[in-house]
Design a protein around this motif. Structure first.
Motif, PDB file in Angstrom:
ATOM      1  N   ASP A 105       0.827  -1.199   0.000  1.00 17.17           N
ATOM      2  CA  ASP A 105       0.000   0.000   0.000  1.00 17.17           C
ATOM      3  C   ASP A 105       0.866   1.256   0.000  1.00 17.17           C
ATOM      4  OD1 ASP A 105      -2.263  -1.538   0.039  1.00 17.17           O
ATOM      5  OD2 ASP A 105      -2.692  -1.243   2.164  1.00 17.17           O
ATOM      6  N   LEU A 106       1.925   1.243   0.820  1.00 19.27           N
ATOM      7  CA  LEU A 106       2.802   2.408   0.928  1.00 19.27           C
ATOM      8  C   LEU A 106       3.546   2.656  -0.377  1.00 19.27           C
ATOM      9  CD1 LEU A 106       3.479   4.449   3.146  1.00 19.27           C
ATOM     10  CD2 LEU A 106       5.446   3.036   3.753  1.00 19.27           C
ATOM     11  N   ARG A 107       4.009   1.576  -1.018  1.00 22.49           N
ATOM     12  CA  ARG A 107       4.694   1.735  -2.310  1.00 22.49           C
ATOM     13  C   ARG A 107       3.752   2.309  -3.361  1.00 22.49           C
ATOM     14  NH1 ARG A 107       6.843  -3.393  -1.110  1.00 22.49           N
ATOM     15  NH2 ARG A 107       5.341  -4.357  -2.536  1.00 22.49           N
ATOM     16  N   PHE A 108       2.492   1.924  -3.262  1.00 21.77           N
ATOM     17  CA  PHE A 108       1.515   2.405  -4.235  1.00 21.77           C
ATOM     18  C   PHE A 108       1.347   3.927  -4.154  1.00 21.77           C
ATOM     19  CE2 PHE A 108      -2.848   3.384  -5.542  1.00 21.77           C
ATOM     20  CZ  PHE A 108      -2.867   2.805  -6.798  1.00 21.77           C
ATOM     21  N   LEU A 109       1.429   4.483  -2.944  1.00 22.90           N
ATOM     22  CA  LEU A 109       1.291   5.926  -2.785  1.00 22.90           C
ATOM     23  C   LEU A 109       2.390   6.675  -3.532  1.00 22.90           C
ATOM     24  CD1 LEU A 109       0.430   6.313   1.021  1.00 22.90           C
ATOM     25  CD2 LEU A 109      -1.129   6.020  -0.897  1.00 22.90           C
ATOM     26  N   LEU A 110       3.578   6.087  -3.584  1.00 21.33           N
ATOM     27  CA  LEU A 110       4.727   6.767  -4.172  1.00 21.33           C
ATOM     28  C   LEU A 110       4.614   6.920  -5.693  1.00 21.33           C
ATOM     29  CD1 LEU A 110       7.623   5.167  -2.088  1.00 21.33           C
ATOM     30  CD2 LEU A 110       6.497   7.368  -1.731  1.00 21.33           C
ATOM     31  N   VAL A 111       3.834   6.078  -6.330  1.00 16.58           N
ATOM     32  CA  VAL A 111       3.706   6.179  -7.787  1.00 16.58           C
ATOM     33  C   VAL A 111       2.540   7.086  -8.197  1.00 16.58           C
ATOM     34  CG1 VAL A 111       4.686   3.876  -8.068  1.00 16.58           C
ATOM     35  CG2 VAL A 111       2.199   4.144  -8.003  1.00 16.58           C
ATOM     36  N   ARG A 112       1.789   7.566  -7.214  1.00 17.27           N
ATOM     37  CA  ARG A 112       0.713   8.521  -7.484  1.00 17.27           C
ATOM     38  C   ARG A 112       1.313   9.928  -7.410  1.00 17.27           C
ATOM     39  NH1 ARG A 112      -2.110   5.445  -9.783  1.00 17.27           N
ATOM     40  NH2 ARG A 112      -4.237   4.831  -9.292  1.00 17.27           N
ATOM     41  N   LYS A 113       1.753  10.454  -8.561  1.00 16.57           N
ATOM     42  CA  LYS A 113       2.490  11.719  -8.555  1.00 16.57           C
ATOM     43  C   LYS A 113       1.662  12.875  -8.020  1.00 16.57           C
ATOM     44  CE  LYS A 113       5.537  10.396 -12.363  1.00 16.57           C
ATOM     45  NZ  LYS A 113       6.010  10.689 -13.738  1.00 16.57           N
ATOM     46  N   SER A 114       0.387  12.921  -8.375  1.00 15.93           N
ATOM     47  CA  SER A 114      -0.447  14.017  -7.875  1.00 15.93           C
ATOM     48  C   SER A 114      -0.574  13.954  -6.360  1.00 15.93           C
ATOM     49  CB  SER A 114      -1.836  13.976  -8.518  1.00 15.93           C
ATOM     50  OG  SER A 114      -2.513  12.781  -8.191  1.00 15.93           O
ATOM     51  N   TYR A 115      -0.562  12.731  -5.815  1.00 15.82           N
ATOM     52  CA  TYR A 115      -0.684  12.564  -4.360  1.00 15.82           C
ATOM     53  C   TYR A 115       0.540  13.108  -3.641  1.00 15.82           C
ATOM     54  CZ  TYR A 115      -0.646  10.452   0.235  1.00 15.82           C
ATOM     55  OH  TYR A 115      -0.557  10.270   1.597  1.00 15.82           O
ATOM     56  N   TRP A 116       1.735  12.614  -3.995  1.00 16.32           N
ATOM     57  CA  TRP A 116       2.897  13.042  -3.211  1.00 16.32           C
ATOM     58  C   TRP A 116       3.314  14.473  -3.507  1.00 16.32           C
ATOM     59  CZ3 TRP A 116       7.255  14.321  -5.920  1.00 16.32           C
ATOM     60  CH2 TRP A 116       7.516  13.682  -7.132  1.00 16.32           C
ATOM     61  N   LEU A 117       2.965  14.999  -4.688  1.00 13.18           N
ATOM     62  CA  LEU A 117       3.252  16.415  -4.950  1.00 13.18           C
ATOM     63  C   LEU A 117       2.377  17.320  -4.074  1.00 13.18           C
ATOM     64  CD1 LEU A 117       3.646  16.406  -8.837  1.00 13.18           C
ATOM     65  CD2 LEU A 117       5.389  17.141  -7.186  1.00 13.18           C
ATOM     66  N   THR A 118       1.085  16.995  -3.950  1.00 15.57           N
ATOM     67  CA  THR A 118       0.225  17.793  -3.078  1.00 15.57           C
ATOM     68  C   THR A 118       0.583  17.583  -1.612  1.00 15.57           C
ATOM     69  OG1 THR A 118      -1.463  16.037  -3.200  1.00 15.57           O
ATOM     70  CG2 THR A 118      -1.735  17.943  -4.643  1.00 15.57           C
ATOM     71  N   CYS A 119       1.034  16.386  -1.261  1.00 15.71           N
ATOM     72  CA  CYS A 119       1.479  16.124   0.113  1.00 15.71           C
ATOM     73  C   CYS A 119       2.680  17.006   0.460  1.00 15.71           C
ATOM     74  CB  CYS A 119       1.825  14.646   0.272  1.00 15.71           C
ATOM     75  SG  CYS A 119       2.272  14.174   1.962  1.00 15.71           S
ATOM     76  N   MET A 120       3.653  17.084  -0.450  1.00 15.37           N
ATOM     77  CA  MET A 120       4.815  17.940  -0.243  1.00 15.37           C
ATOM     78  C   MET A 120       4.397  19.410  -0.153  1.00 15.37           C
ATOM     79  SD  MET A 120       7.548  16.176  -2.870  1.00 15.37           S
ATOM     80  CE  MET A 120       8.642  17.599  -2.774  1.00 15.37           C
ATOM     81  N   ALA A 121       3.509  19.833  -1.049  1.00 16.84           N
ATOM     82  CA  ALA A 121       3.059  21.225  -1.055  1.00 16.84           C
ATOM     83  C   ALA A 121       2.356  21.578   0.242  1.00 16.84           C
ATOM     84  CB  ALA A 121       2.129  21.464  -2.243  1.00 16.84           C
ATOM     85  N   TYR A 122       1.462  20.699   0.687  1.00 17.56           N
ATOM     86  CA  TYR A 122       0.708  20.975   1.909  1.00 17.56           C
ATOM     87  C   TYR A 122       1.632  21.045   3.119  1.00 17.56           C
ATOM     88  CZ  TYR A 122      -2.826  20.589   5.538  1.00 17.56           C
ATOM     89  OH  TYR A 122      -3.611  20.809   6.642  1.00 17.56           O
ATOM     90  N   THR A 123       2.610  20.159   3.181  1.00 17.68           N
ATOM     91  CA  THR A 123       3.555  20.174   4.298  1.00 17.68           C
ATOM     92  C   THR A 123       4.329  21.493   4.343  1.00 17.68           C
ATOM     93  OG1 THR A 123       3.799  17.769   4.178  1.00 17.68           O
ATOM     94  CG2 THR A 123       5.523  18.992   5.336  1.00 17.68           C
ATOM     95  N   LEU A 124       4.769  21.980   3.181  1.00 18.75           N
ATOM     96  CA  LEU A 124       5.500  23.251   3.122  1.00 18.75           C
ATOM     97  C   LEU A 124       4.603  24.423   3.510  1.00 18.75           C
ATOM     98  CD1 LEU A 124       7.492  22.641  -0.182  1.00 18.75           C
ATOM     99  CD2 LEU A 124       8.475  22.859   2.109  1.00 18.75           C
ATOM    100  N   LEU A 125       3.359  24.411   3.065  1.00 16.04           N
ATOM    101  CA  LEU A 125       2.431  25.478   3.430  1.00 16.04           C
ATOM    102  C   LEU A 125       2.157  25.486   4.927  1.00 16.04           C
ATOM    103  CD1 LEU A 125      -0.162  25.229   0.501  1.00 16.04           C
ATOM    104  CD2 LEU A 125       1.591  26.981   0.828  1.00 16.04           C
ATOM    105  N   VAL A 126       2.037  24.293   5.508  1.00 18.56           N
ATOM    106  CA  VAL A 126       1.767  24.194   6.942  1.00 18.56           C
ATOM    107  C   VAL A 126       2.959  24.685   7.767  1.00 18.56           C
ATOM    108  CG1 VAL A 126       1.377  22.562   8.837  1.00 18.56           C
ATOM    109  CG2 VAL A 126       0.019  22.405   6.762  1.00 18.56           C
ATOM    110  N   MET A 127       4.171  24.506   7.270  1.00 14.35           N
ATOM    111  CA  MET A 127       5.346  24.982   8.006  1.00 14.35           C
ATOM    112  C   MET A 127       5.244  26.480   8.272  1.00 14.35           C
ATOM    113  SD  MET A 127       8.607  22.942   6.400  1.00 14.35           S
ATOM    114  CE  MET A 127       9.729  23.643   7.608  1.00 14.35           C
ATOM    115  N   ALA A 128       4.826  27.246   7.258  1.00 12.03           N
ATOM    116  CA  ALA A 128       4.694  28.697   7.438  1.00 12.03           C
ATOM    117  C   ALA A 128       3.455  29.048   8.255  1.00 12.03           C
ATOM    118  CB  ALA A 128       4.648  29.387   6.075  1.00 12.03           C
ATOM    119  N   SER A 129       2.337  28.391   7.956  1.00  8.42           N
ATOM    120  CA  SER A 129       1.077  28.765   8.608  1.00  8.42           C
ATOM    121  C   SER A 129       1.030  28.328  10.072  1.00  8.42           C
ATOM    122  CB  SER A 129      -0.105  28.169   7.848  1.00  8.42           C
ATOM    123  OG  SER A 129      -0.045  26.758   7.829  1.00  8.42           O
ATOM    124  N   ALA A 130       1.528  27.116  10.370  1.00 10.18           N
ATOM    125  CA  ALA A 130       1.493  26.641  11.753  1.00 10.18           C
ATOM    126  C   ALA A 130       2.402  27.474  12.646  1.00 10.18           C
ATOM    127  CB  ALA A 130       1.908  25.170  11.813  1.00 10.18           C
ATOM    128  N   GLY A 131       3.558  27.872  12.110  1.00 13.15           N
ATOM    129  CA  GLY A 131       4.441  28.738  12.887  1.00 13.15           C
ATOM    130  C   GLY A 131       3.762  30.050  13.224  1.00 13.15           C
TER     131      GLY A 131
END
Length: 426
Positions: free
Chosen positions: A207-233
């Protein structure tokens, strides 16, 4: 998909919203209880910071993976009841802590059970809400964050002087126990299809390997994490900024922050969910474009917040929180759309873990470091400089969201084809 049973799903969503809200009531009430707890138990700031910070986030994250694995193999209603019951009971038991170790044990047990709530709830939402209502349902559920913060800051201030910290924890734990009974009795499994029984045979790592091949998934995951770094601070340190730089009292800063977080956060979360459901019927790329527009709103409002004073400044404060609230629902809705049923709970868990550990934890830590460095360099307003410096994370986040737009449509089509054929990832 079967016709939606509106009465049933409203009951499910109400129960999940209440359980999730009281998680955040517990977390923000603890921040008000820190001083009396430390004095009574003889523990220091570093102990509370470690327990409620890094250790809480670690246990919360690991628990999320465990519950996301179990939800495809056990009843979601029962798991939700267990998560709510455990959280409520150990919050109550925290009121009888007699020292550092007993306090640490009860708080980390709370983290374990609270960590299981969201994976189960996202599974329930993906199972019972059709595509055209899913973003809206996720937005209502996620509004529990703002609602919980609002209640936690407001109710915590009232209960502590009246009940003391021990009985305040008891009062905060009781709703979790009551809601667990409601979840056990009222949240029912639908008819289990072939996809569910077959998905139980998939391994966690496949299941975890499957997530890595979903490019739209991990790109939005990376984007959301970066946005949260600024907003949560910003969200975590803004009350301190209001006290240090604008001369507000602790009570004034708490009331203003609680009101803005509650109203602005709920409005942004709900509005994004409704807008997302409307726009994705016409263009699936709206899952990434809505957070991108919200990101622009947050950045412009943050600059305006620091350049204005008085009521106008607090208006821009509310705009910031509104935009931050608009990030979550479209991103998590996308994680449910681009993944087949067996991976939906895990997909939401990975995204939330990345957001909690890297985004929230890293953002808070970086703002603190930057503030100290600016203070040592003689900056007139160290926190203001730290907040504005964190906006640099927006650039790579925007690039990730734009890149995700290229893959969203094909990933959604692929996920639906797998769902119709009951295929497992390999």
């Amino acid at each position: 998909m079967e016709k939606i049973d509106k009465g049933r799903v409203i009951i499910y969503l109400t129960i999940m919203l209440c359980i999730f809200s009281f998680e955040w009531v517990d977390r923000f009430s603890i921040s008000i209880l820190i001083d009396p707890i430390e004095k009574n138990l003889g523990i220091a700031d570093r102990h509370v910071g470690l327990i409620n910070g890094a250790l809480f986030a670690l246990v919360y994250s690991l628990s999320g993976f465990l519950f996301s694995y179990l939800v495809n193999r056990a009843g979601s209603g029962r798991l939700l009841a267990v998560a709510s019951l455990g959280s409520g009971l150990f919050t109550i038991l925290g009121g009888w802590a007699c020292g550092l170790w007993s306090f640490a044990f009860t708080r980390l047990a709370v983290a374990f059970f609270e960590g299981g709530c969201s994976p189960v709830c996202y599974y329930i939402i993906s199972r019972h809400f059709p595509d055209q209502y899913r973003a809206r349902a996720i937005s209502v559920y996620n509004s529990g964050i703002s609602l919980g913060i609002w209640i936690g800051l407001s109710v915590g201030c009232m209960l502590v002087p009246w009940l003391g910290w021990r009985y305040t924890l008891f009062a905060l734990g009781v709703p979790g126990v009551v809601l667990a009974v409601g979840a056990w009795c009222m949240v029912r499994e639908g008819a289990v299809g072939a996809q569910d029984s077959h998905a139980a045979g998939a391994s966690f790592f496949s299941d975890l390997r499957f997530l890595l091949v979903r490019k739209s998934y991990w790109l939005t995951c990376m984007a959301y994490t970066l946005l949260v770094m600024a907003s949560a601070g910003f969200e975590s340190w803004c009350p301190a900024y209001l006290i240090r730089s604008r001369g507000l009292t602790v009570e004034q800063a708490g009331n203003i922050s609680g009101l803005v977080e509650g109203i602005g956060g709920i409005a942004g979360t709900i509005a994004a969910g409704v807008l997302c459901d409307y726009l994705v019927k016409r263009n699936k790329r709206a899952y990434a474009l809505i957070p991108l527009v919200a990101c622009v709103l947050v950045n412009l409002s943050m600059v305006a917040f620091f350049e204005t004073t008085g009521s106008l400044s607090y208006f821009f404060y509310a705009c910031i929180i509104f935009g931050i609230g608009a990030y979550l629902s479209p991103v998590l809705s996308l994680s449910q759309e681009v993944l087949p049923p067996a991976q939906k709970a895990l997909g939401a868990t990975v995204m939330l873990v990345s957001m909690s550990v890297i985004g929230v934890g890293g953002g808070n830590y970086l703002v603190g470091i930057l503030s100290d460095n600016y203070k040592a360099a003689g900056a007139a307003d160290p926190l203001r400089s730290a907040f504005l410096s964190m906006l640099i994370t927006v650039l790579p986040a925007g690039v990730c969201l734009l890149l995700a737009c290229r893959y969203i449509v094909s990933d959604i089509d692929d996920a639906r084809q797998m769902e119709s054929l009951h295929l497992l990832p390999v």
